[in-house]
Write a protein that holds these residues in place. Structure first.
Motif, PDB file in Angstrom:
ATOM      1  N   ARG A   1     -52.783  99.954  25.709  1.00  0.00           N
ATOM      2  CA  ARG A   1     -53.544 100.509  24.883  1.00  0.00           C
ATOM      3  C   ARG A   1     -53.977 101.969  24.964  1.00  0.00           C
ATOM      4  NH1 ARG A   1     -56.365  95.049  22.475  1.00  0.00           N
ATOM      5  NH2 ARG A   1     -54.731  94.669  20.913  1.00  0.00           N
ATOM      6  N   LEU A   2     -54.489 102.039  26.274  1.00  0.00           N
ATOM      7  CA  LEU A   2     -54.951 103.546  26.784  1.00  0.00           C
ATOM      8  C   LEU A   2     -53.917 104.440  26.546  1.00  0.00           C
ATOM      9  CD1 LEU A   2     -57.107 102.370  29.762  1.00  0.00           C
ATOM     10  CD2 LEU A   2     -57.942 103.565  27.518  1.00  0.00           C
ATOM     11  N   ILE A   3     -52.708 104.088  26.998  1.00  0.00           N
ATOM     12  CA  ILE A   3     -51.584 104.977  27.201  1.00  0.00           C
ATOM     13  C   ILE A   3     -51.007 105.218  26.037  1.00  0.00           C
ATOM     14  CG2 ILE A   3     -49.056 105.261  28.111  1.00  0.00           C
ATOM     15  CD1 ILE A   3     -49.943 103.315  30.437  1.00  0.00           C
ATOM     16  N   THR A   4     -50.792 104.044  25.067  1.00  0.00           N
ATOM     17  CA  THR A   4     -50.297 104.499  23.890  1.00  0.00           C
ATOM     18  C   THR A   4     -51.390 105.261  22.970  1.00  0.00           C
ATOM     19  OG1 THR A   4     -50.835 102.296  23.297  1.00  0.00           O
ATOM     20  CG2 THR A   4     -48.563 102.756  23.653  1.00  0.00           C
ATOM     21  N   SER A   5     -52.531 104.844  23.069  1.00  0.00           N
ATOM     22  CA  SER A   5     -53.443 105.767  22.412  1.00  0.00           C
ATOM     23  C   SER A   5     -53.628 107.101  22.832  1.00  0.00           C
ATOM     24  CB  SER A   5     -55.013 104.994  22.608  1.00  0.00           C
ATOM     25  OG  SER A   5     -55.018 103.731  22.143  1.00  0.00           O
ATOM     26  N   PHE A   6     -53.593 107.388  24.066  1.00  0.00           N
ATOM     27  CA  PHE A   6     -53.540 108.634  24.459  1.00  0.00           C
ATOM     28  C   PHE A   6     -52.201 109.443  23.927  1.00  0.00           C
ATOM     29  CE2 PHE A   6     -52.172 112.061  27.190  1.00  0.00           C
ATOM     30  CZ  PHE A   6     -53.167 112.702  27.818  1.00  0.00           C
ATOM     31  N   CYS A   7     -51.149 108.655  24.008  1.00  0.00           N
ATOM     32  CA  CYS A   7     -49.804 109.344  23.168  1.00  0.00           C
ATOM     33  C   CYS A   7     -50.026 109.605  21.805  1.00  0.00           C
ATOM     34  CB  CYS A   7     -48.567 108.492  23.443  1.00  0.00           C
ATOM     35  SG  CYS A   7     -48.108 108.548  25.550  1.00  0.00           S
TER      36      CYS A   7
ATOM     37  N   CYS B   1     -46.499 108.233  16.048  1.00  0.00           N
ATOM     38  CA  CYS B   1     -46.265 107.085  15.380  1.00  0.00           C
ATOM     39  C   CYS B   1     -45.562 106.074  16.530  1.00  0.00           C
ATOM     40  CB  CYS B   1     -45.270 107.506  14.342  1.00  0.00           C
ATOM     41  SG  CYS B   1     -45.720 108.555  13.144  1.00  0.00           S
ATOM     42  N   GLY B   2     -44.883 106.533  17.615  1.00  0.00           N
ATOM     43  CA  GLY B   2     -44.447 105.499  18.365  1.00  0.00           C
ATOM     44  C   GLY B   2     -45.758 104.780  19.213  1.00  0.00           C
ATOM     45  N   GLY B   3     -46.732 105.603  19.331  1.00  0.00           N
ATOM     46  CA  GLY B   3     -47.951 105.015  19.695  1.00  0.00           C
ATOM     47  C   GLY B   3     -48.563 104.146  18.911  1.00  0.00           C
ATOM     48  N   PHE B   4     -48.708 104.543  17.636  1.00  0.00           N
ATOM     49  CA  PHE B   4     -49.295 103.908  16.221  1.00  0.00           C
ATOM     50  C   PHE B   4     -48.558 102.702  16.378  1.00  0.00           C
ATOM     51  CE2 PHE B   4     -51.702 106.040  12.914  1.00  0.00           C
ATOM     52  CZ  PHE B   4     -52.492 105.041  12.662  1.00  0.00           C
ATOM     53  N   THR B   5     -47.118 102.470  16.370  1.00  0.00           N
ATOM     54  CA  THR B   5     -46.377 101.197  16.289  1.00  0.00           C
ATOM     55  C   THR B   5     -46.951 100.036  17.267  1.00  0.00           C
ATOM     56  OG1 THR B   5     -44.819 102.677  15.518  1.00  0.00           O
ATOM     57  CG2 THR B   5     -44.191 100.178  16.245  1.00  0.00           C
ATOM     58  N   PHE B   6     -47.063 100.561  18.426  1.00  0.00           N
ATOM     59  CA  PHE B   6     -47.610  99.548  19.512  1.00  0.00           C
ATOM     60  C   PHE B   6     -48.961  99.122  19.130  1.00  0.00           C
ATOM     61  CE2 PHE B   6     -49.515  98.164  23.184  1.00  0.00           C
ATOM     62  CZ  PHE B   6     -48.797  97.385  24.169  1.00  0.00           C
ATOM     63  N   LEU B   7     -49.828 100.000  19.059  1.00  0.00           N
ATOM     64  CA  LEU B   7     -51.113  99.667  18.603  1.00  0.00           C
ATOM     65  C   LEU B   7     -51.259  98.720  17.425  1.00  0.00           C
ATOM     66  CD1 LEU B   7     -52.755 103.224  19.327  1.00  0.00           C
ATOM     67  CD2 LEU B   7     -52.895 101.091  20.775  1.00  0.00           C
ATOM     68  N   LEU B   8     -50.517  98.880  16.514  1.00  0.00           N
ATOM     69  CA  LEU B   8     -50.443  97.812  15.585  1.00  0.00           C
ATOM     70  C   LEU B   8     -49.727  96.441  15.760  1.00  0.00           C
ATOM     71  CD1 LEU B   8     -49.646 100.500  12.525  1.00  0.00           C
ATOM     72  CD2 LEU B   8     -51.785  99.361  13.014  1.00  0.00           C
ATOM     73  N   GLY B   9     -49.165  96.246  16.656  1.00  0.00           N
ATOM     74  CA  GLY B   9     -48.673  94.899  17.236  1.00  0.00           C
ATOM     75  C   GLY B   9     -47.020  95.144  17.402  1.00  0.00           C
ATOM     76  N   GLY B  10     -46.403  96.303  17.206  1.00  0.00           N
ATOM     77  CA  GLY B  10     -45.052  96.111  17.426  1.00  0.00           C
ATOM     78  C   GLY B  10     -44.475  96.211  18.842  1.00  0.00           C
ATOM     79  N   GLY B  11     -43.244  95.846  18.908  1.00  0.00           N
ATOM     80  CA  GLY B  11     -42.659  95.793  20.248  1.00  0.00           C
ATOM     81  C   GLY B  11     -41.801  96.927  20.495  1.00  0.00           C
ATOM     82  N   PRO B  12     -40.909  96.879  21.683  1.00  0.00           N
ATOM     83  CA  PRO B  12     -40.024  97.968  21.882  1.00  0.00           C
ATOM     84  C   PRO B  12     -39.120  98.376  20.634  1.00  0.00           C
ATOM     85  CG  PRO B  12     -40.157  96.477  23.564  1.00  0.00           C
ATOM     86  CD  PRO B  12     -40.749  95.784  22.502  1.00  0.00           C
ATOM     87  N   ILE B  13     -38.660  97.436  20.203  1.00  0.00           N
ATOM     88  CA  ILE B  13     -37.625  97.853  19.018  1.00  0.00           C
ATOM     89  C   ILE B  13     -38.270  98.524  17.994  1.00  0.00           C
ATOM     90  CG2 ILE B  13     -35.897  96.775  17.381  1.00  0.00           C
ATOM     91  CD1 ILE B  13     -35.374  94.501  19.321  1.00  0.00           C
TER      92      ILE B  13
END
Length: 442
Positions: free
Chosen positions: A304-310, A156-168
């Motif tokens: 995106r490669l990193i967060t998709s992998f995660c 879900c952390g990876g999902f969040t960034f891929l959907l446009g979310g930031g660090p928070i």
């Protein structure tokens, strides 16, 4: 005094189906009942792993052919009705699961059992085969609830960034999803009902996200607009396996299994989104847009490669995949999902079209490497595209439906349906291109 809860489904004593005088007789020379018990047990064990009807029937047929009998089977999500006959006698049986789920580790062992049956299994007795199946059936979860909570957090952390979310948003979703899935695993381990597991875990995930954001607002002055990511904290509940296998079954005209799997997936989505909607009303959360992040194109692609992998790795671990299998699926998902997102950003192709290309890419890559890694294709393809399922679209559709904003609700639902339909189609066409046995109507 605690009340004893009796099982609604009685256990089957598989060893009673073996012939009393056939301890040293190869199963190919055993009675029809003994042969059929092996076929039925393997079929229901495969079904318990979450795989589709086409694979279950194909495996049952393989065993039947080796043992010299004929098998016909009607397969659903939770049950199998099958008949075996040898030209003189027939044997029919109805088998049912107590629950459904996904277990790619057990699926892998069963695939090897079937592949090795013609070489080793056909010379074993029915009793020896049932003992071997006893050992495979003991493969439950490879991971503890804590590990599965961390896997959900990673996904879900990876999902969040891929959907446009930031660090928070990513941090809050990471913690919320981890705690939420930990609770779901603990409840499932104690055999609580599906609806209770979904509602409790989703509600806790949303509550943790909102609580962390409130603490950040009080202590560090964090903007309340970061509440957009609370949707991501509940995306571990997405029923990706039944969604994908339902359309694969429908493509092969396994209508019963396909419709039952689709209905199960829709039930999970409905209960989860309703629970999240009610929590949003209680906690005064709204699905607003994420704050924009400005990054160079190269940085976007790399992240995106990193967060998709995660994300894919986390989902694969949640499906009880061994680490090597999860890493392989994550590599496929990282390439396919990054390609999908870049197509949406840099071309005029609609999201559903990009989802089709992403799933097609994942299916082709899985077909090319499955023989090298030694895992079933479905164990690689489904986890690699689950991260493409538009869970946020489905939730926003339900949220707007709940507040009677019917226009936006219809728009979100329509977008989600198109993407959900495109993902299995991509896998199906990849299978048609790479697998001759799947290409024809048999």
């Amino acid at each position: 005094m605690q009340q004893l809860i009796r099982k609604n489904h009685m256990d089957i004593s598989w060893h009673e189906y073996t012939d009393e005088d056939g301890a040293n007789v190869p199963v190919t020379q055993a009675s029809l009942t003994e042969k059929a018990s092996i076929i039925g047990r393997v079929g229901i064990m495969l079904l318990s792993c979450g795989t589709g009807a086409w694979r279950v029937r194909s495996s049952m047929n393989t065993l039947a052919e080796i043992m010299g009998i004929t098998c016909t089977a009607d397969i659903g999500l939770m049950s199998i009705e099958y008949t075996c006959f040898d030209g003189q006698d027939g044997f029919s049986q109805s088998l049912c699961l107590t629950n459904t789920g996904v277990n790619t580790s057990k699926l892998n062992r069963l695939e090897h059992f079937i592949q090795e049956f013609e070489v080793d299994g056909k010379d074993m007795s029915g009793e020896e085969l049932h003992v071997l199946l006893d050992n495979i059936e003991k493969i439950h979860g490879l991971y503890s609830p804590i590990a599965l909570g961390f896997a959900a957090a990673l996904a879900c952390g990876g999902f969040t960034f891929l959907l446009g979310g930031g660090p928070i948003e990513t941090f809050c979703a990471f913690i919320g999803a981890g705690i939420g899935n930990f609770l779901r695993c603990k409840l499932s381990k104690h055999h609580f009902t599906l609806f209770l597991c979904i509602v409790s875990s989703v509600s806790l995930a949303c509550l943790v996200y909102a609580g962390l954001l409130k603490i950040g607002e009080i202590l560090f002055g964090i903007s309340i607009q970061h509440k957009a990511g609370y949707i991501c904290a509940m995306l571990f509940i997405i029923p990706g396996f039944p969604f994908v296998t339902s359309e694969i079954d429908l493509a092969k005209l396994d209508m019963r299994s396909g419709t039952e799997r689709l209905m199960y997936a829709l039930i999970v989505i409905l209960v989860a989104t309703m629970a999240a909607w009610l929590m949003a009303l209680i906690l005064h959360l709204q699905p607003v847009d994420f704050l924009k992040i400005s990054l160079p194109v190269g940085a976007w692609i790399l992240l995106r490669l990193i967060t998709s992998f995660c994300g894919v790795f986390g989902f694969s671990i949640m499906f009880n995949s061994p680490v090597r299998l999860a890493a392989t699926a994550a590599g496929i998902g990282a390439i396919a999902n990054t390609l999908r997102l870049e197509m949406v950003d840099m071309t005029a192709i609609p999201p559903a079209g990009a989802a089709f290309v992403g799933a097609l890419t994942a299916g082709i890559l899985a077909s090319l490497i499955k023989s090298k890694v030694g895992y079933p294709r479905i164990s690689l393809t489904v986890p690699s595209i689950v991260i493409m399922v538009p869970g946020m679209y489905l939730y926003r559709g339900f949220y707007n439906l709940g507040i009677m904003s019917l226009g936006p609700a219809a728009s979100w639902f329509a977008s989600a349906i198109l993407i959900i339909a495109a993902l299995p189609l991509g896998l199906i066409f990849a299978r048609i291109l790479t697998d001759e046995t799947f290409r024809y109507c048999t």
